[in-house]
Design a protein around this motif. Structure first.
Motif, PDB file in Angstrom:
ATOM      1  N   HIS A  26       0.862  -1.187   0.000  1.00  0.00           N
ATOM      2  CA  HIS A  26       0.000   0.000   0.000  1.00  0.00           C
ATOM      3  C   HIS A  26       0.896   1.234   0.000  1.00  0.00           C
ATOM      4  N   GLU A  27       0.860   1.990  -1.088  1.00  0.00           N
ATOM      5  CA  GLU A  27       1.814   3.072  -1.305  1.00  0.00           C
ATOM      6  C   GLU A  27       1.884   4.103  -0.174  1.00  0.00           C
ATOM      7  N   PRO A  28       0.745   4.610   0.340  1.00  0.00           N
ATOM      8  CA  PRO A  28       0.847   5.586   1.432  1.00  0.00           C
ATOM      9  C   PRO A  28       1.513   5.011   2.688  1.00  0.00           C
ATOM     10  N   THR A  29       1.232   3.755   3.006  1.00  0.00           N
ATOM     11  CA  THR A  29       1.839   3.140   4.192  1.00  0.00           C
ATOM     12  C   THR A  29       3.320   2.912   3.984  1.00  0.00           C
ATOM     13  N   GLN A  32       4.955   6.193   4.479  1.00  0.00           N
ATOM     14  CA  GLN A  32       5.017   6.605   5.885  1.00  0.00           C
ATOM     15  C   GLN A  32       6.134   5.878   6.622  1.00  0.00           C
ATOM     16  N   ILE A 137      -4.968   4.803   9.235  1.00  0.00           N
ATOM     17  CA  ILE A 137      -4.673   4.289   7.882  1.00  0.00           C
ATOM     18  C   ILE A 137      -5.859   3.483   7.389  1.00  0.00           C
TER      19      ILE A 137
END
Length: 137
Positions: A26-29, A32, A137
């Motif tokens: 998952h790109e945003p995770t 982060q 998230i």
């Protein structure tokens, strides 16, 4: 792959959803976690998070690779009792919130500042109070 040893500038804690999202790329995770590492934060998960996030379709090789970059915090009777005390203090029941309580108890003990990536912001807020910065998230 050798990882650079960084001075601790706090701790990033992943709950089950955080680990699951990393497993799924998952790109945003992923971003982060990369940012936390760039800032020198240690990435930590509770040993029970591995159990909670694992299922039949889990890519075991990817899981092993991800775990090699984390500190995995075990849970002993001391930590279990402290997690139970958190449950008692919040009125939550262990049947539903046992792993959340163990993760929260572990997060509270980490080097500050502590940031947790979680899908359970409301429940974790009850358990951690203001001692952990929660990121949904």
């Amino acid at each position: 792959m050798a990882r650079r040893k960084l001075s601790h500038e706090g701790t990033l804690v992943l709950d089950c959803e955080g680990l699951s999202k990393l497993l799924d790329d998952h790109e945003p995770t992923v971003a982060q976690v990369a940012e936390a590492r760039h800032r020198g934060m240690e990435v930590v998960i509770n040993a029970l998070t591995i159990v909670e996030a694992t299922h039949r379709r889990t890519d075991q090789a990817r899981l092993a690779w991800l775990l090699s970059g984390f500190r995995i915090s075990p849970i002993s009777d001391k930590e279990a009792r402290a997690a139970s005390a958190l449950l008692l203090g919040t009125g939550l029941h262990g049947h539903k919130y046992a792993i959340d309580a163990a993760v929260a108890e572990m997060a509270i003990r980490q080097q500050r500042p502590v940031v947790m990536l979680t899908s359970d912001v409301d429940d974790m807020k009850k358990l951690c109070g203001d001692r952990v910065h929660l990121v949904g998230i």
